[in-house]
Design a protein around this motif. Structure first.
Motif, PDB file in Angstrom:
ATOM      1  N   GLU A 260       0.831  -1.210   0.000  1.00 53.55           N
ATOM      2  CA  GLU A 260       0.000   0.000   0.000  1.00 53.55           C
ATOM      3  C   GLU A 260       0.862   1.255   0.000  1.00 53.55           C
ATOM      4  O   GLU A 260       0.569   2.232  -0.717  1.00 53.55           O
ATOM      5  CB  GLU A 260      -0.917  -0.026   1.229  1.00 53.55           C
ATOM      6  CG  GLU A 260      -1.907   1.135   1.288  1.00 53.55           C
ATOM      7  CD  GLU A 260      -2.819   1.051   2.487  1.00 53.55           C
ATOM      8  OE1 GLU A 260      -3.619   1.992   2.669  1.00 53.55           O
ATOM      9  OE2 GLU A 260      -2.738   0.068   3.250  1.00 53.55           O
ATOM     10  N   ASN A 261       1.972   1.228   0.807  1.00 54.25           N
ATOM     11  CA  ASN A 261       2.864   2.384   0.824  1.00 54.25           C
ATOM     12  C   ASN A 261       3.552   2.595  -0.531  1.00 54.25           C
ATOM     13  O   ASN A 261       3.747   3.734  -0.979  1.00 54.25           O
ATOM     14  CB  ASN A 261       3.921   2.212   1.922  1.00 54.25           C
ATOM     15  CG  ASN A 261       3.306   2.297   3.307  1.00 54.25           C
ATOM     16  OD1 ASN A 261       2.256   2.926   3.484  1.00 54.25           O
ATOM     17  ND2 ASN A 261       3.943   1.670   4.283  1.00 54.25           N
ATOM     18  N   LYS A 264       1.167   4.274  -2.736  1.00 57.19           N
ATOM     19  CA  LYS A 264       1.046   5.688  -2.413  1.00 57.19           C
ATOM     20  C   LYS A 264       2.258   6.469  -2.928  1.00 57.19           C
ATOM     21  O   LYS A 264       2.121   7.604  -3.403  1.00 57.19           O
ATOM     22  CB  LYS A 264       0.920   5.866  -0.900  1.00 57.19           C
ATOM     23  CG  LYS A 264      -0.423   5.377  -0.340  1.00 57.19           C
ATOM     24  CD  LYS A 264      -0.492   5.602   1.163  1.00 57.19           C
ATOM     25  CE  LYS A 264      -1.836   5.149   1.725  1.00 57.19           C
ATOM     26  NZ  LYS A 264      -1.922   5.347   3.192  1.00 57.19           N
ATOM     27  N   GLU A 267       1.956   6.936  -6.572  1.00 58.52           N
ATOM     28  CA  GLU A 267       0.915   7.944  -6.826  1.00 58.52           C
ATOM     29  C   GLU A 267       1.468   9.344  -6.602  1.00 58.52           C
ATOM     30  O   GLU A 267       1.210  10.276  -7.394  1.00 58.52           O
ATOM     31  CB  GLU A 267      -0.271   7.679  -5.906  1.00 58.52           C
ATOM     32  CG  GLU A 267      -1.433   8.648  -6.129  1.00 58.52           C
ATOM     33  CD  GLU A 267      -2.586   8.380  -5.195  1.00 58.52           C
ATOM     34  OE1 GLU A 267      -3.607   9.083  -5.299  1.00 58.52           O
ATOM     35  OE2 GLU A 267      -2.471   7.453  -4.350  1.00 58.52           O
TER      36      GLU A 267
END
Length: 333
Positions: A260-261, A264, A267
């Motif tokens: 997930e990190n 991110k 992104e």
């Protein structure tokens, strides 16, 4: 002159029928044995399909033994499906052994399906019942396998409605398990096996049974498995599997957070690249609107060149990681 075969045959048949319904020889035997029974009673026994020889012989045996039993009592018991000779033998054995047993009790025991003669014999001569192997675990976790011998005597008063040998064996086995389970160590049981028999015998296990327990003797005591250690090993294995499952769960969660990190981060980088892509457009718009002059643009380029030189000195072989406005502008032109 012809021989009268037909009248003789008829007479012979009549004689045979008479002797069948009126067994004179049996009546004579009973008379000389001191048994009072009439020929008419014997004939009625034939009519009722009761074998007169069985009744008369049983009465002769009981009379010689000093028992007062009538023919009607024996006939009634036979018609009820009882075993008359077994009852007579049981009454004689009980009388000789001074065991209180009445004819009514004996017939009730016989009609209940029990062998009354065997019961009287067991009451006179107690029998030994061997229990199956009983496994129990002491408080230190050691399994003991015990075999006991139970000496029992028939309880005449409890033969009707009383429990049998299976109940005795079940209760003795339960008492052995309880006695061993209350022992702190298997060594105590090995040192004093009579402790088991005393404890079991004191519980009154023969209550409500057709037997009276005289003694309980421990015949053999063997050591089985270490149940305590086995249970601890199984518990440790179970705890290890639980811990591994929890660790795997935490690892999966950490991997998910890391992914997930990373998402991110990508992104955020895409947003930076998107923002830097707007810089050349903004410079071109400033030229068109007159807010940015040529000299100002050259000064900005000099500042950028100085910055790139410092970055190359501080980080040899690296890149600044940012898109230069001049390069993007040159690509657009």
């Amino acid at each position: 002159m012809d021989f009268p075969f037909i009248p003789l045959a008829i007479a012979a048949v009549v004689l045979l029928v008479f002797l069948y319904f009126f067994p004179v020889s049996l009546w004579v035997t009973a008379l000389f044995s001191g048994v009072r029974v009439s020929l008419l009673q014997l004939a009625f026994m034939r009519v009722r399909k009761v074998p007169p020889s069985l009744i008369v012989n049983s009465m002769i045996t009981s009379t010689k033994a000093g028992l007062q039993i009538t023919a009607n009592d024996l006939e009634t018991h036979f018609l009820a499906g009882g075993n008359v000779p077994s009852v007579i033998k049981a009454l004689i054995s009980a009388d000789k052994a001074n065991i209180p047993l009445t004819f009514k009790q004996a017939t009730a025991i016989d009609l209940a399906g029990r062998n009354v003669f065997e019961a009287v014999t067991t009451s006179v001569n107690p029998k030994v019942i061997n229990t199956p192997s009983v496994a129990a675990v002491s408080q230190d976790g050691i399994q003991l396998i015990v075999i006991a011998r139970v000496t029992v005597r028939a309880n005449i008063a409890q033969l009707v409605g009383g429990a049998g040998e299976e109940t005795i064996l079940a209760r003795v086995g339960e008492g052995i398990v309880s006695s061993i389970g209350s022992s702190k160590s298997h060594k105590e049981v090995m040192e004093n096996p009579d402790k088991i028999s005393k404890l079991v015998l004191s519980k009154g296990l023969d209550a409500g049974t057709a037997f009276e327990i005289l003694s309980i003797d421990i015949a053999d005591v063997d050591i089985g498995e270490n149940i305590g250690a086995k249970l601890q090993t199984d518990q440790a294995s179970a705890d290890l599997r639980v811990a591994e499952a929890r660790a795997e769960e935490r690892r999966a969660m950490a991997v998910a957070v890391e992914q997930e990190n990373r998402a991110k981060t990508q992104e955020a980088k895409s947003k930076v690249v998107e923002a830097e892509a707007e810089i050349p457009k903004a410079i071109a718009e400033a030229f068109r609107s007159g807010n940015l002059g040529v000299m100002d643009y050259y000064k900005m380029r000099n500042v950028q060149a100085d910055t790139e030189m410092r970055d190359s000195i501080a980080n040899p072989g690296g890149s600044s990681g940012s898109i230069k406005p001049g390069r993007e502008e040159g690509r657009q032109s």
